[in-house]
Design a protein around this motif. Sequence first.
Motif, mmCIF file in Angstrom:
data_model
loop_
_atom_site.group_PDB
_atom_site.id
_atom_site.type_symbol
_atom_site.label_atom_id
_atom_site.label_comp_id
_atom_site.label_asym_id
_atom_site.label_seq_id
_atom_site.Cartn_x
_atom_site.Cartn_y
_atom_site.Cartn_z
ATOM 1 N N ILE A 73 59.179 16.047 68.511
ATOM 2 C CA ILE A 73 59.884 17.673 68.852
ATOM 3 C C ILE A 73 60.910 16.744 70.048
ATOM 4 N N MET A 74 60.171 16.387 70.357
ATOM 5 C CA MET A 74 61.500 15.466 71.556
ATOM 6 C C MET A 74 62.065 13.940 71.431
ATOM 7 N N ASP A 75 61.810 13.275 70.826
ATOM 8 C CA ASP A 75 61.978 12.683 69.454
ATOM 9 C C ASP A 75 63.235 12.995 68.577
ATOM 10 N N GLU A 76 63.127 13.858 67.648
ATOM 11 C CA GLU A 76 63.980 14.953 67.118
ATOM 12 C C GLU A 76 65.074 15.608 68.307
ATOM 13 N N ALA A 77 64.844 16.243 69.200
ATOM 14 C CA ALA A 77 66.095 16.609 69.787
ATOM 15 C C ALA A 77 66.323 16.322 71.177
ATOM 16 N N VAL A 78 65.752 15.064 71.406
ATOM 17 C CA VAL A 78 66.360 14.469 72.280
ATOM 18 C C VAL A 78 66.802 12.961 72.048
ATOM 19 N N GLY A 79 65.371 12.672 71.860
ATOM 20 C CA GLY A 79 66.088 11.129 71.420
ATOM 21 C C GLY A 79 66.693 10.646 70.088
ATOM 22 N N THR A 80 66.560 11.000 69.347
ATOM 23 C CA THR A 80 67.852 10.794 68.532
ATOM 24 C C THR A 80 68.949 10.887 67.919
ATOM 25 N N PRO A 81 69.617 9.540 68.288
ATOM 26 C CA PRO A 81 71.005 10.088 67.587
ATOM 27 C C PRO A 81 71.869 11.428 67.071
ATOM 28 N N ASN A 82 72.334 12.302 66.966
ATOM 29 C CA ASN A 82 72.637 13.094 66.105
ATOM 30 C C ASN A 82 74.125 13.237 65.750
ATOM 31 N N VAL A 83 74.430 13.477 64.599
ATOM 32 C CA VAL A 83 76.303 13.547 64.431
ATOM 33 C C VAL A 83 76.684 14.745 64.448
ATOM 34 N N MET A 89 80.691 20.743 63.205
ATOM 35 C CA MET A 89 81.680 21.088 62.020
ATOM 36 C C MET A 89 80.653 20.470 60.968
ATOM 37 N N LEU A 90 80.226 19.995 60.972
ATOM 38 C CA LEU A 90 78.603 19.234 60.032
ATOM 39 C C LEU A 90 77.860 19.543 60.570
ATOM 40 N N ALA A 91 77.393 20.183 61.624
ATOM 41 C CA ALA A 91 76.288 21.129 61.788
ATOM 42 C C ALA A 91 75.219 21.690 60.586
ATOM 43 N N PRO A 92 76.289 22.527 60.440
ATOM 44 C CA PRO A 92 75.462 23.302 59.440
ATOM 45 C C PRO A 92 74.519 22.403 57.754
ATOM 46 N N ALA A 93 75.072 21.877 57.223
ATOM 47 C CA ALA A 93 74.921 20.894 56.911
ATOM 48 C C ALA A 93 73.909 19.740 56.943
ATOM 49 N N ASP A 94 73.488 19.692 57.906
ATOM 50 C CA ASP A 94 72.017 18.620 58.851
ATOM 51 C C ASP A 94 71.734 17.398 57.492
ATOM 52 N N LEU A 95 72.877 16.808 58.095
ATOM 53 C CA LEU A 95 73.003 15.796 56.703
ATOM 54 C C LEU A 95 71.717 15.188 57.260
ATOM 55 N N GLN A 96 71.328 14.825 58.770
ATOM 56 C CA GLN A 96 69.802 14.450 58.732
ATOM 57 C C GLN A 96 68.836 14.794 58.550
ATOM 58 N N GLY A 97 68.830 15.687 58.101
ATOM 59 C CA GLY A 97 67.308 16.590 58.071
ATOM 60 C C GLY A 97 66.763 16.667 59.281
ATOM 61 N N THR A 98 67.352 16.640 60.524
ATOM 62 C CA THR A 98 66.533 16.736 61.423
ATOM 63 C C THR A 98 66.431 18.562 61.518
ATOM 64 N N ARG A 99 67.520 19.471 61.775
ATOM 65 C CA ARG A 99 66.525 20.956 61.662
ATOM 66 C C ARG A 99 65.747 20.276 60.867
ATOM 67 N N ARG A 100 65.770 20.176 59.828
ATOM 68 C CA ARG A 100 63.848 20.689 58.842
ATOM 69 C C ARG A 100 62.689 19.800 59.409
ATOM 70 N N ARG A 101 63.599 18.687 59.738
ATOM 71 C CA ARG A 101 61.763 17.908 60.377
ATOM 72 C C ARG A 101 61.038 19.002 62.455
ATOM 73 N N LEU A 102 62.483 19.384 62.293
ATOM 74 C CA LEU A 102 62.137 19.982 64.272
ATOM 75 C C LEU A 102 61.340 21.396 63.465
ATOM 76 N N ALA A 103 61.784 21.559 62.023
ATOM 77 C CA ALA A 103 61.324 23.320 61.974
ATOM 78 C C ALA A 103 60.186 22.836 61.793
ATOM 79 N N ARG A 104 59.734 21.943 60.897
ATOM 80 C CA ARG A 104 58.561 21.642 60.285
ATOM 81 C C ARG A 104 57.503 21.590 61.471
ATOM 82 N N LEU A 105 58.202 20.611 62.676
ATOM 83 C CA LEU A 105 57.099 20.083 64.059
ATOM 84 C C LEU A 105 56.899 21.840 64.548
ATOM 85 N N PHE A 106 57.342 22.498 64.529
ATOM 86 C CA PHE A 106 57.978 23.743 65.491
ATOM 87 C C PHE A 106 56.370 24.919 63.914
ATOM 88 N N ALA A 107 56.571 24.566 63.180
ATOM 89 C CA ALA A 107 55.558 24.970 62.316
ATOM 90 C C ALA A 107 54.545 25.206 62.609
#
Length: 131
Positions: A73-83, A89-107
């Motif tokens: 969670i820390m790596d995804e949320a803070v440690g990885t640069p996100n486009v 404006m690109l946030a809804p597209a989740d181009l890098q899959g950050t939201r998807r990976r965070l959702a799995r970790l939080f689950a």
Amino acid sequence: TELFTPHRLRSEKVGELMDHVARLARDGKPVNVGRVAFTTSLNLLSRTIFSHDLTNLDDDNRSGEFQEVVTGIMDEAVGTPNVSDFFPMLAPADLQGTRRRLARLFARLHVVFDAEVEHRLRTRDAAICFY
């Protein structure tokens, strides 16, 4: 009120940590400082929230799983640069899959917490039925 005071709780957890390290030293085994520090911190929090430890210093599997999830969670949320940070404006597209990976970790984290809440509710209901 004395049982869960921060000072008493910290003293108890530090005592457990020292006993664990002393036992490993006596047995000539290495100490994974990162893991025991994480486990001690996790148990300080869980004792405050759930009134019991979620893991123990000898349980490499469970504390390792928690550490893996929290680190992820820390790596995804803070440690990885996100486009999306640079181009919102690109946030809804989740181009890098950050939201998807965070959702799995939080689950994974929620599974553990939900089990603790269910256990507490069952214990409370059993106590109420007993009276």
